[in-house]
Design a protein around this motif. Structure first.
Motif, PDB file in Angstrom:
ATOM      1  N   LYS A 113       2.938  24.616  70.302  1.00  0.00           N
ATOM      2  CA  LYS A 113       1.999  23.919  69.417  1.00  0.00           C
ATOM      3  C   LYS A 113       2.177  22.413  69.458  1.00  0.00           C
ATOM      4  N   LYS A 114       3.437  21.956  69.532  1.00  0.00           N
ATOM      5  CA  LYS A 114       3.708  20.513  69.576  1.00  0.00           C
ATOM      6  C   LYS A 114       3.659  19.969  71.009  1.00  0.00           C
ATOM      7  N   ASP A 140      16.372  26.506  67.158  1.00  0.00           N
ATOM      8  CA  ASP A 140      15.165  26.560  66.328  1.00  0.00           C
ATOM      9  C   ASP A 140      15.208  25.568  65.164  1.00  0.00           C
ATOM     10  N   THR A 194       6.759  26.568  68.163  1.00  0.00           N
ATOM     11  CA  THR A 194       6.897  25.132  67.889  1.00  0.00           C
ATOM     12  C   THR A 194       6.749  24.328  69.174  1.00  0.00           C
ATOM     13  N   PRO A 196      11.450  21.516  65.373  1.00  0.00           N
ATOM     14  CA  PRO A 196      10.357  20.832  64.670  1.00  0.00           C
ATOM     15  C   PRO A 196      10.402  19.303  64.778  1.00  0.00           C
TER      16      PRO A 196
END
Length: 184
Positions: free
Chosen positions: A91-92, A51, A88, A55
């Motif tokens: 969404k990405k 995690d 993440t 990002p």
């Protein structure tokens, strides 16, 4: 990926390993953008470490052992399920490459077999986890289309499957995936 050498045997790591370098196959091609790779071991205690890196991730290479796949199919599929439903990643739209390692061995399972088995296992997980009460749901997103058998093609992000062999150095599909995510 870094030096082009093959390594005999493996060492189980308990820490993420990261480095920035030009892919070995591109090292003679002049000015090429280096890639930053992070190897997060698959041990269950280390999964939260992943995690920290998501990002900034441009792609995920999820390595499975094509030789010892069946005894590990459930655990690997559960980990992949958690990655594919991670907020993440969704969404990405971080692309995922399922890398079937050790395909140089005669008794290794094919990438098609591994893909189908993981889809079946994730389909089971999807059914059991959707039956869990809302208070127990740990993932932000659900997978697949309700009422249909799960397929990786239903994911929010691109999921592909490749074959590789760390022993023989046949990693061209992995290098191609990395280069598609990190433009030269």
């Amino acid at each position: 990926l870094r030096d082009g050498s093959t390594h005999q045997g493996t060492v189980t790591s308990m820490e993420p390993n990261e480095d920035t370098f030009v892919l070995h196959s591109e090292s003679t091609k002049g000015k090429i953008k280096p890639v930053h790779l992070v190897d997060v071991p698959g041990h269950s205690r280390l999964r939260p470490k992943l995690d920290e890196f998501l990002p900034q991730a441009a792609g995920i290479v999820f390595v499975v052992d094509a030789l010892e796949f069946l005894p590990n199919c459930s655990a690997a599929s559960e980990y992949l399920y958690d990655i594919l439903t991670n907020s993440t990643v969704v969404k990405k739209k971080i692309p995922v490459l399922i890398c079937c390692n050790k395909t140089d061995k005669v008794t290794a399972h094919t990438k098609e077999f591994i893909r189908k088995q993981m889809e079946k296992e994730i389909d089971k997980l999807r059914a059991s986890r959707s039956a869990v009460s809302e208070a127990d749901v740990t993932n932000d997103f659900t997978l697949g289309i309700p009422g249909q058998a799960f397929s990786f093609s239903q994911c929010h992000n691109k999921v592909s499957v490749a074959e590789a062999s760390g022993l023989t150095g046949e990693i061209s599909q992995v290098e191609q995936f990395i280069r598609e995510q990190v433009k030269p």
